[in-house]
Enzyme design. Structure first.
Site, PDB file in Angstrom:
ATOM      1  N   HIS A 185      37.558  42.969  40.540  1.00  0.00           N
ATOM      2  CA  HIS A 185      37.910  41.786  39.421  1.00  0.00           C
ATOM      3  C   HIS A 185      36.503  41.239  39.391  1.00  0.00           C
ATOM      4  O   HIS A 185      35.750  40.727  40.331  1.00  0.00           O
ATOM      5  CB  HIS A 185      38.920  40.878  40.212  1.00  0.00           C
ATOM      6  CG  HIS A 185      40.412  41.250  39.941  1.00  0.00           C
ATOM      7  ND1 HIS A 185      41.419  40.927  40.510  1.00  0.00           N
ATOM      8  CD2 HIS A 185      40.853  41.793  38.774  1.00  0.00           C
ATOM      9  CE1 HIS A 185      42.459  41.412  39.949  1.00  0.00           C
ATOM     10  NE2 HIS A 185      42.358  41.957  38.720  1.00  0.00           N
TER      11      HIS A 185
ATOM     12  N   CYS B 282      41.329  33.755  43.592  1.00  0.00           N
ATOM     13  CA  CYS B 282      42.531  34.707  43.062  1.00  0.00           C
ATOM     14  C   CYS B 282      43.794  33.729  43.251  1.00  0.00           C
ATOM     15  O   CYS B 282      44.801  34.126  42.310  1.00  0.00           O
ATOM     16  CB  CYS B 282      42.467  36.014  44.070  1.00  0.00           C
ATOM     17  SG  CYS B 282      41.108  36.851  44.045  1.00  0.00           S
TER      18      CYS B 282
END
Ligand code: ARG
Length: 295
Positions: A173, A268
């Site tokens: 990511h 996150c």
């Protein structure tokens, strides 16, 4: 010094207490289904993280975890907020898809307009792959987000999208290799990207703090920035902490090691609720209609 041009966002977050956090499946290289999670420790670490974020001056909202979605603690991925509109993620893996539905309900209850960025035709888009940088939306194409969704994002938000290809499976990511610090600075891990992606980032970030692949593996780029406080996972390299302090940031180290078992860290776990793409929209419009605006 660091507060010269602070980020316009980062003082209001949505988070999910990991009441049902488990590693039931492996959808990134960090996840090991044979390694047990210490339930009490995971909750204590998460509570400590919330305290650190609040101490830094931010507000935290909470969403209840669906017992069926063990990764729901990683709230950053639910979607991108633009004022009172949230564009929800289309998750790559079906194990996480119900999370977007839970988030859609939560945002709807609060009066947000909700939409979906992508569907099965254009592919997947996960919000941990996108950041507002200057007047562009920097979006990754790679393990979790398909390039075809970038045009949809540009159109939906009316902004310029700068694409960066992620080529590193463990830095899957964008929020594992990129952390905006203020309007000119960011932590960057170019080993996550192809050469063109690194050039794209350099054009957007005048003062990058470049970290190595090994440094990125400590999840130090997966930090949250509240004004001049960087809330960073403990285990971050001293060199990186010192460089941030030299720039005038205060670094708060928080132990979230139990949460690293899912392949994510502090960023996150936090979905920024105070992002607004108006300035980016204006600048994209000025580019399209220079004479009309000069008017
Ligand atoms: N286990 C989760 C996944 O693989 C971790 C997500 C981490 N979140 C993030 N924004 N990088 O999807």
């Amino acid at each position: 010094m660091a507060e010269d041009r602070p980020l316009s966002w980062g003082r209001h977050y949505l988070m999910c207490r990991p009441e049902h956090f488990r590693v039931d499946y492996a959808i990134n290289p960090w996840m090991d289904t044979t390694s047990p999670v210490d339930h009490d420790l995971v909750l204590a670490q998460w509570d400590g993280l919330v305290e650190a974020i609040e101490r830094a001056g931010a507000t935290v909202e909470r969403i209840r975890q669906n017992p069926e979605t063990p990764d729901m603690v990683y709230a950053m991925n639910y979607g991108i907020v633009d004022g009172d509109h949230v564009a929800l993620t289309n998750f790559r893996y079906e194990q996480r898809r119900p999370e977007a539905e839970a988030a859609e309900w939560w945002f709807g209850e609060l009066g947000f307009r909700t939409s979906r960025i992508a569907d099965a035709r254009v592919g997947s888009f996960e919000a941990g792959d996108a950041f507002l940088v200057g007047d562009s939306l920097l979006v990754a194409a790679g393990p979790r987000t398909d390039l075809a969704t970038h045009d949809v994002l540009a159109e939906t938000f009316g902004v310029r999208v700068a694409s960066v290809a992620i080529v590193h499976p463990a830095l899957y990511h964008l929020d594992l290799s990129f952390c905006p610090l203020d309007e000119t600075r960011a932590i960057v891990a170019p080993s996550a990207w192809d050469a063109e992606g690194w050039r794209t980032v350099q054009a957007l970030v005048p003062d990058p703090l470049v970290i190595t692949e090994q440094e990125a593996f400590t999840f130090c780029a997966n930090s949250v920035v509240v004004g001049n406080v960087v809330v960073m996972p403990s285990g971050a390299p001293t060199r990186v902490v010192r460089a941030l302090e030299a720039w005038g940031f205060d670094v708060e180290l928080v132990d979230v090691s139990e949460l690293h078992k899912g392949g994510g860290s502090i960023r996150c776990m936090t979905l920024p609720l105070d992002t607004n793409l108006d300035a980016a929209r204006l600048s994209a419009a000025a580019e399209r209609w220079p004479t009309a605006l000069a008017g």
